[in-house]
Design a protein around this motif. Sequence first.
Motif, PDB file in Angstrom:
ATOM      1  N   MET A  18       4.739  -1.626  11.146  1.00 50.29           N
ATOM      2  CA  MET A  18       4.503  -0.220  11.409  1.00 50.29           C
ATOM      3  C   MET A  18       3.973   0.502  10.173  1.00 50.29           C
ATOM      4  O   MET A  18       3.066   1.345  10.256  1.00 50.29           O
ATOM      5  N   LEU A  19       4.499   0.182   8.996  1.00 44.86           N
ATOM      6  CA  LEU A  19       4.028   0.817   7.761  1.00 44.86           C
ATOM      7  C   LEU A  19       2.593   0.404   7.440  1.00 44.86           C
ATOM      8  O   LEU A  19       1.782   1.225   7.003  1.00 44.86           O
ATOM      9  N   VAL A  20       2.278  -0.864   7.662  1.00 36.17           N
ATOM     10  CA  VAL A  20       0.899  -1.329   7.436  1.00 36.17           C
ATOM     11  C   VAL A  20      -0.054  -0.597   8.378  1.00 36.17           C
ATOM     12  O   VAL A  20      -1.162  -0.208   7.995  1.00 36.17           O
ATOM     13  N   ALA A  21       0.377  -0.385   9.631  1.00 34.84           N
ATOM     14  CA  ALA A  21      -0.470   0.326  10.596  1.00 34.84           C
ATOM     15  C   ALA A  21      -0.734   1.764  10.156  1.00 34.84           C
ATOM     16  O   ALA A  21      -1.770   2.340  10.477  1.00 34.84           O
ATOM     17  N   LEU A  22       0.200   2.327   9.379  1.00 35.76           N
ATOM     18  CA  LEU A  22       0.023   3.697   8.884  1.00 35.76           C
ATOM     19  C   LEU A  22      -0.850   3.752   7.633  1.00 35.76           C
ATOM     20  O   LEU A  22      -1.171   4.842   7.163  1.00 35.76           O
ATOM     21  N   GLY A  23      -1.217   2.593   7.091  1.00 40.05           N
ATOM     22  CA  GLY A  23      -2.099   2.561   5.936  1.00 40.05           C
ATOM     23  C   GLY A  23      -1.445   2.106   4.643  1.00 40.05           C
ATOM     24  O   GLY A  23      -2.067   2.169   3.574  1.00 40.05           O
ATOM     25  N   PHE A  24      -0.193   1.634   4.696  1.00 41.31           N
ATOM     26  CA  PHE A  24       0.482   1.141   3.496  1.00 41.31           C
ATOM     27  C   PHE A  24      -0.123  -0.191   3.047  1.00 41.31           C
ATOM     28  O   PHE A  24      -0.554  -0.999   3.881  1.00 41.31           O
ATOM     29  N   ASP A  25      -0.139  -0.399   1.741  1.00 52.58           N
ATOM     30  CA  ASP A  25      -0.497  -1.706   1.207  1.00 52.58           C
ATOM     31  C   ASP A  25       0.518  -2.729   1.730  1.00 52.58           C
ATOM     32  O   ASP A  25       1.726  -2.447   1.735  1.00 52.58           O
ATOM     33  N   PRO A  26       0.083  -3.909   2.168  1.00 52.05           N
ATOM     34  CA  PRO A  26       1.017  -4.880   2.748  1.00 52.05           C
ATOM     35  C   PRO A  26       2.194  -5.248   1.837  1.00 52.05           C
ATOM     36  O   PRO A  26       3.329  -5.359   2.312  1.00 52.05           O
ATOM     37  N   VAL A  27       1.931  -5.429   0.547  1.00 54.90           N
ATOM     38  CA  VAL A  27       3.022  -5.783  -0.369  1.00 54.90           C
ATOM     39  C   VAL A  27       4.046  -4.659  -0.442  1.00 54.90           C
ATOM     40  O   VAL A  27       5.262  -4.878  -0.359  1.00 54.90           O
ATOM     41  N   LYS A  28       3.547  -3.430  -0.588  1.00 50.89           N
ATOM     42  CA  LYS A  28       4.456  -2.294  -0.677  1.00 50.89           C
ATOM     43  C   LYS A  28       5.225  -2.111   0.629  1.00 50.89           C
ATOM     44  O   LYS A  28       6.424  -1.803   0.608  1.00 50.89           O
ATOM     45  N   ALA A  29       4.575  -2.303   1.759  1.00 52.22           N
ATOM     46  CA  ALA A  29       5.254  -2.176   3.051  1.00 52.22           C
ATOM     47  C   ALA A  29       6.386  -3.187   3.169  1.00 52.22           C
ATOM     48  O   ALA A  29       7.486  -2.865   3.632  1.00 52.22           O
ATOM     49  N   ALA A  30       6.128  -4.423   2.738  1.00 47.06           N
ATOM     50  CA  ALA A  30       7.150  -5.465   2.823  1.00 47.06           C
ATOM     51  C   ALA A  30       8.314  -5.174   1.885  1.00 47.06           C
ATOM     52  O   ALA A  30       9.489  -5.322   2.259  1.00 47.06           O
ATOM     53  N   VAL A  31       8.017  -4.749   0.656  1.00 45.16           N
ATOM     54  CA  VAL A  31       9.074  -4.458  -0.319  1.00 45.16           C
ATOM     55  C   VAL A  31       9.947  -3.299   0.162  1.00 45.16           C
ATOM     56  O   VAL A  31      11.182  -3.358   0.097  1.00 45.16           O
ATOM     57  N   VAL A  32       9.311  -2.236   0.636  1.00 45.64           N
ATOM     58  CA  VAL A  32      10.060  -1.075   1.131  1.00 45.64           C
ATOM     59  C   VAL A  32      10.962  -1.474   2.295  1.00 45.64           C
ATOM     60  O   VAL A  32      12.133  -1.077   2.363  1.00 45.64           O
ATOM     61  N   SER A  33      10.446  -2.277   3.217  1.00 40.16           N
ATOM     62  CA  SER A  33      11.238  -2.697   4.381  1.00 40.16           C
ATOM     63  C   SER A  33      12.408  -3.585   3.979  1.00 40.16           C
ATOM     64  O   SER A  33      13.506  -3.480   4.544  1.00 40.16           O
ATOM     65  N   LEU A  34      12.193  -4.455   3.005  1.00 43.68           N
ATOM     66  CA  LEU A  34      13.263  -5.342   2.545  1.00 43.68           C
ATOM     67  C   LEU A  34      14.380  -4.558   1.872  1.00 43.68           C
ATOM     68  O   LEU A  34      15.567  -4.795   2.127  1.00 43.68           O
ATOM     69  N   VAL A  35      14.026  -3.633   0.997  1.00 43.14           N
ATOM     70  CA  VAL A  35      15.042  -2.847   0.289  1.00 43.14           C
ATOM     71  C   VAL A  35      15.766  -1.914   1.251  1.00 43.14           C
ATOM     72  O   VAL A  35      16.978  -1.693   1.134  1.00 43.14           O
ATOM     73  N   ALA A  36      15.046  -1.373   2.232  1.00 47.36           N
ATOM     74  CA  ALA A  36      15.677  -0.472   3.201  1.00 47.36           C
ATOM     75  C   ALA A  36      16.699  -1.184   4.066  1.00 47.36           C
ATOM     76  O   ALA A  36      17.670  -0.570   4.534  1.00 47.36           O
ATOM     77  N   ASN A  37      16.511  -2.491   4.275  1.00 48.44           N
ATOM     78  CA  ASN A  37      17.384  -3.254   5.157  1.00 48.44           C
ATOM     79  C   ASN A  37      18.641  -3.706   4.419  1.00 48.44           C
ATOM     80  O   ASN A  37      18.906  -4.899   4.268  1.00 48.44           O
ATOM     81  N   THR A  38      19.430  -2.737   3.945  1.00 46.15           N
ATOM     82  CA  THR A  38      20.660  -3.026   3.219  1.00 46.15           C
ATOM     83  C   THR A  38      21.850  -2.321   3.858  1.00 46.15           C
ATOM     84  O   THR A  38      22.691  -2.961   4.478  1.00 46.15           O
ATOM     85  N   ALA A  39      21.899  -1.002   3.717  1.00 51.07           N
ATOM     86  CA  ALA A  39      23.068  -0.236   4.170  1.00 51.07           C
ATOM     87  C   ALA A  39      23.472  -0.497   5.619  1.00 51.07           C
ATOM     88  O   ALA A  39      24.668  -0.483   5.935  1.00 51.07           O
ATOM     89  N   PRO A  40      22.536  -0.741   6.556  1.00 55.31           N
ATOM     90  CA  PRO A  40      22.978  -0.921   7.953  1.00 55.31           C
ATOM     91  C   PRO A  40      23.405  -2.340   8.324  1.00 55.31           C
ATOM     92  O   PRO A  40      23.919  -2.541   9.429  1.00 55.31           O
ATOM     93  N   VAL A  41      23.211  -3.319   7.441  1.00 52.54           N
ATOM     94  CA  VAL A  41      23.363  -4.728   7.833  1.00 52.54           C
ATOM     95  C   VAL A  41      24.783  -5.073   8.278  1.00 52.54           C
ATOM     96  O   VAL A  41      24.984  -5.836   9.236  1.00 52.54           O
ATOM     97  N   ALA A  42      25.798  -4.530   7.612  1.00 58.48           N
ATOM     98  CA  ALA A  42      27.181  -4.895   7.942  1.00 58.48           C
ATOM     99  C   ALA A  42      27.557  -4.525   9.371  1.00 58.48           C
ATOM    100  O   ALA A  42      28.437  -5.143   9.973  1.00 58.48           O
ATOM    101  N   PHE A  43      26.895  -3.491   9.925  1.00 59.21           N
ATOM    102  CA  PHE A  43      27.174  -3.073  11.305  1.00 59.21           C
ATOM    103  C   PHE A  43      26.015  -3.428  12.233  1.00 59.21           C
ATOM    104  O   PHE A  43      25.892  -2.871  13.320  1.00 59.21           O
ATOM    105  N   GLY A  44      25.148  -4.345  11.802  1.00 60.02           N
ATOM    106  CA  GLY A  44      23.973  -4.701  12.579  1.00 60.02           C
ATOM    107  C   GLY A  44      24.307  -5.466  13.844  1.00 60.02           C
ATOM    108  O   GLY A  44      25.416  -5.982  14.021  1.00 60.02           O
ATOM    109  N   ALA A  45      23.302  -5.569  14.726  1.00 58.88           N
ATOM    110  CA  ALA A  45      23.450  -6.284  16.000  1.00 58.88           C
ATOM    111  C   ALA A  45      24.723  -5.868  16.718  1.00 58.88           C
ATOM    112  O   ALA A  45      25.539  -6.688  17.132  1.00 58.88           O
TER     113      ALA A  45
END
Length: 538
Positions: A144-171
């Motif tokens: 979704m971030l790449v579709a908005l015009g983000f650089d692919p590397v930056k989009a991946a890094v941002v998504s990876l770092v963002a996927n922290t706080a919710p993981v313990a209550f995921g699924a």
Amino acid sequence: MFVQQLEPVADSLALSALAATLPLVTVLVLLGAVRMRAHHAGLIGLAVAVAVSSLAYGMPLGQTLSAGAQGVLFGLFPIMWIVVNALWVYRMTVRTQHFDILRRSFGRLSDDPRIQALVIAFCFGALLEALAGFGAPVAISSVMLVALGFDPVKAAVVSLVANTAPVAFGAMGTPVVTLAQITGLPLDDVASVVGRQTPLLALLVPLILVFLVDGRRGLRETWLPALVCGVAFAGAQFAASNYVSAQLADIAAALVGAAALMAVPAARRPAEEPVRAAVLTGVRSGDLDHEDPHREVLRAYVPYALIVAVFSVAQIPPVKDLLARATRVFDWPLLDVANPAGKPVGANLFTLPVIATGGTLVLLAGLVTTVALGVRPGDAAREWVGTVYELRYAILTVTSVLALAYVMNLSGQAATIGQFVAAAGAGLAFLSPVLGWFGVAVSGSDTSANALFGALQVSAARESGLSPELLAAANSSGGVLGKMISPQNLTIACAAVGLAGREGDLLRKVLPWSLGLLLVMCLIVLAQSTSVLGWMLP
């Protein structure tokens, strides 16, 4: 009756602990060094656990296999039952193209890429983690971030770092549900403590994200929306996990965080062109300019609203009691185990929550979703079967790891390791998140790390006089920070944005954030084990 022994090898705690660690070492070496696929490593580790149980601990083979079978059943129901149905709901939104409508809706909330990163990677990523987990948030947010015009590397890094706080209550709370089952601690108690740790990460992560997107300028210009988003997310996650339902913690946090973010005037202010030019260095998707009918936009939000509604109704006391009537408790066949004190262990009885479980509630919401989105019954059934097929290796991994965990716990291996590790004393509180972090880093799953190390943490806590709930929760809370550096998540992120083979580049960018936040979590848990932050615990 089989009575667990703590020192079965030459009456030596050290030698017994060394033997007991063989299954864990086997899995970690196969995953981390040999790079074997997770389901193969899990099955081999299970075989080693069975061997150690029978040969070193003297547990009868029939009881050992019965313990493993109970782990398999728990892995299938309720754990993968939750994951399958949650991912099924998501797949139906993709099939009806309502997911694309949702993506465009997010893109129109703000044209500031720093705010878009918060809305998509942090808030919507948390919603995806709540519903599906297992790598889906990173893959979908990155695209979704790449579709908005983000650089692919930056989009991946941002998504990876963002996927922290919710993981313990995921699924739908799968990691904490697993942790409670493995440790024998009440789910509400475990979720309550986790809900007093991971929200503290949520205060920091949005600020880190705007820094990753636009450096110091991004932090200077958008710190207020980021802080408001983090505070709202943290408050909702704390409140839901402590007073409502662990399954709803991430859903509530994601929705409240997004609403608070968009309520800040600075978040809706158009971004300056120099900012957009500096940040959006990729190719913007052409379909973002497509106007969707308001009716279809509302329908795109329906699946998530239905899940919130179903889980909320299920928490009403009369309804909760009615659903609980279908729960069955029975003696588990061929299993008669006592702890070293001679008292029967809880696993001799097995509880099967037929209706009062997250997976069944998500399935109910999914059935209503088929009507709301106009999915024909045959298509919905094919999507469900397709979901099971897509998750086949994840199912095998989870069931094998849980079988391994049950064999280690019931044979006494986890108790032996726990007593040996307890020698760390007060330092154990500081190190406990590291164990969870390491487990997730190699397995890619907070659920698997909790199954592997949860009972060990509780055993060590009891031997050292620390709170079992605190160290059990620390295993899960520390584990969420290993998610961004796990090989599985790195591979998923690279594949999603067309960077196959560049996992090492992403690892170098996210590793410092993973280690830095892990240090923060270690200090939090250490302080919570003393009078400094001990008042935070329930």
